[in-house]
Design a protein around this motif. Structure first.
Motif, PDB file in Angstrom:
ATOM      1  N   LYS A 145       0.778  -1.165  -0.013  1.00  0.00           N
ATOM      2  CA  LYS A 145       0.048   0.100  -0.016  1.00  0.00           C
ATOM      3  C   LYS A 145       0.952   1.323  -0.043  1.00  0.00           C
ATOM      4  O   LYS A 145       0.607   2.100  -0.627  1.00  0.00           O
ATOM      5  CB  LYS A 145      -0.899   0.216   1.272  1.00  0.00           C
ATOM      6  CG  LYS A 145      -1.670   1.142   1.328  1.00  0.00           C
ATOM      7  CD  LYS A 145      -2.759   1.213   2.453  1.00  0.00           C
ATOM      8  CE  LYS A 145      -3.787   2.044   2.650  1.00  0.00           C
ATOM      9  NZ  LYS A 145      -4.377   2.284   3.929  1.00  0.00           N
ATOM     10  N   LYS A 146       2.085   1.194   0.870  1.00  0.00           N
ATOM     11  CA  LYS A 146       2.784   2.395   0.834  1.00  0.00           C
ATOM     12  C   LYS A 146       3.867   2.662  -0.449  1.00  0.00           C
ATOM     13  O   LYS A 146       4.031   3.671  -0.898  1.00  0.00           O
ATOM     14  CB  LYS A 146       3.856   2.239   2.008  1.00  0.00           C
ATOM     15  CG  LYS A 146       2.804   2.561   3.220  1.00  0.00           C
ATOM     16  CD  LYS A 146       4.034   2.302   4.549  1.00  0.00           C
ATOM     17  CE  LYS A 146       2.949   2.493   5.954  1.00  0.00           C
ATOM     18  NZ  LYS A 146       3.739   2.391   7.130  1.00  0.00           N
ATOM     19  N   HIS A 147       4.250   1.676  -0.971  1.00  0.00           N
ATOM     20  CA  HIS A 147       5.199   1.657  -1.917  1.00  0.00           C
ATOM     21  C   HIS A 147       4.888   1.136  -3.368  1.00  0.00           C
ATOM     22  O   HIS A 147       5.596   1.182  -3.978  1.00  0.00           O
ATOM     23  CB  HIS A 147       6.513   0.619  -1.535  1.00  0.00           C
ATOM     24  CG  HIS A 147       7.078   1.260  -0.124  1.00  0.00           C
ATOM     25  ND1 HIS A 147       7.678   2.155   0.109  1.00  0.00           N
ATOM     26  CD2 HIS A 147       6.982   0.543   1.034  1.00  0.00           C
ATOM     27  CE1 HIS A 147       8.275   2.302   1.184  1.00  0.00           C
ATOM     28  NE2 HIS A 147       7.603   1.221   2.107  1.00  0.00           N
ATOM     29  N   GLY A 148       3.602   0.648  -3.552  1.00  0.00           N
ATOM     30  CA  GLY A 148       3.176  -0.016  -4.909  1.00  0.00           C
ATOM     31  C   GLY A 148       3.370  -1.386  -5.091  1.00  0.00           C
ATOM     32  O   GLY A 148       2.505  -2.245  -5.771  1.00  0.00           O
ATOM     33  N   SER A 149       4.367  -1.815  -4.620  1.00  0.00           N
ATOM     34  CA  SER A 149       4.812  -3.379  -4.879  1.00  0.00           C
ATOM     35  C   SER A 149       5.771  -3.742  -3.791  1.00  0.00           C
ATOM     36  O   SER A 149       6.235  -2.947  -2.978  1.00  0.00           O
ATOM     37  CB  SER A 149       5.547  -3.513  -6.277  1.00  0.00           C
ATOM     38  OG  SER A 149       6.945  -2.822  -6.193  1.00  0.00           O
ATOM     39  N   ILE A 150       6.269  -4.920  -3.776  1.00  0.00           N
ATOM     40  CA  ILE A 150       7.230  -5.700  -2.908  1.00  0.00           C
ATOM     41  C   ILE A 150       8.022  -6.612  -3.826  1.00  0.00           C
ATOM     42  O   ILE A 150       7.253  -7.295  -4.466  1.00  0.00           O
ATOM     43  CB  ILE A 150       6.637  -6.115  -1.766  1.00  0.00           C
ATOM     44  CG1 ILE A 150       7.455  -6.409  -0.476  1.00  0.00           C
ATOM     45  CG2 ILE A 150       5.464  -7.483  -1.979  1.00  0.00           C
ATOM     46  CD1 ILE A 150       6.997  -6.850   0.833  1.00  0.00           C
ATOM     47  N   THR A 151       9.095  -6.836  -3.164  1.00  0.00           N
ATOM     48  CA  THR A 151      10.023  -8.092  -3.794  1.00  0.00           C
ATOM     49  C   THR A 151      10.173  -9.193  -2.801  1.00  0.00           C
ATOM     50  O   THR A 151       9.922  -8.717  -1.613  1.00  0.00           O
ATOM     51  CB  THR A 151      11.343  -7.633  -4.286  1.00  0.00           C
ATOM     52  OG1 THR A 151      12.086  -7.088  -3.264  1.00  0.00           O
ATOM     53  CG2 THR A 151      11.166  -6.381  -5.509  1.00  0.00           C
ATOM     54  N   ASN A 152      10.453 -10.258  -3.224  1.00  0.00           N
ATOM     55  CA  ASN A 152      10.745 -11.239  -2.181  1.00  0.00           C
ATOM     56  C   ASN A 152      12.087 -10.913  -1.246  1.00  0.00           C
ATOM     57  O   ASN A 152      12.214 -11.251  -0.005  1.00  0.00           O
ATOM     58  CB  ASN A 152      11.049 -12.705  -2.839  1.00  0.00           C
ATOM     59  CG  ASN A 152      11.987 -12.716  -3.908  1.00  0.00           C
ATOM     60  OD1 ASN A 152      12.371 -11.735  -4.429  1.00  0.00           O
ATOM     61  ND2 ASN A 152      11.945 -14.006  -4.277  1.00  0.00           N
ATOM     62  N   ARG A 153      13.065 -10.201  -2.034  1.00  0.00           N
ATOM     63  CA  ARG A 153      13.920  -9.683  -1.204  1.00  0.00           C
ATOM     64  C   ARG A 153      13.627  -8.581  -0.086  1.00  0.00           C
ATOM     65  O   ARG A 153      14.133  -8.649   1.009  1.00  0.00           O
ATOM     66  CB  ARG A 153      15.080  -8.861  -2.023  1.00  0.00           C
ATOM     67  CG  ARG A 153      15.841  -9.995  -2.842  1.00  0.00           C
ATOM     68  CD  ARG A 153      16.802  -9.081  -3.690  1.00  0.00           C
ATOM     69  NE  ARG A 153      17.862 -10.028  -4.272  1.00  0.00           N
ATOM     70  CZ  ARG A 153      19.005  -9.796  -4.829  1.00  0.00           C
ATOM     71  NH1 ARG A 153      19.404  -8.475  -4.786  1.00  0.00           N
ATOM     72  NH2 ARG A 153      20.000 -10.743  -5.279  1.00  0.00           N
TER      73      ARG A 153
END
Length: 70
Positions: free
Chosen positions: A14-22
């Motif tokens: 929600k804050k960053h638009g996406s997330i990586t597994n890292r």
């Protein structure tokens, strides 16, 4: 109150638009990112994924929520 791992991932997206597994491992301290994404999919979240290759030749995956069917 302590946030669940799923709640942490959703808040991050929600804050960053996406997330990586890292990011799940290094920022949120989640040891099994695939398990959390699997659980969120079971909860009705749909993701677009992008495989990213680093300059050293390793890969990681970026997740973006595309739809919520809860």
């Amino acid at each position: 109150m302590k946030m669940t791992q799923k709640a942490k991932v959703l808040d991050y997206i929600k804050k960053h638009g996406s997330i990586t597994n890292r990011e799940m491992m290094s920022v949120l301290w989640i040891n099994s990112p695939r398990d959390i994404i699997y659980e969120l999919k079971k909860d009705g979240y749909k993701f677009a994924t992008e495989d990213i290759r680093t300059s050293s030749g390793t890969y990681f995956r970026r997740y973006r929520i595309t739809e919520v069917t809860i």
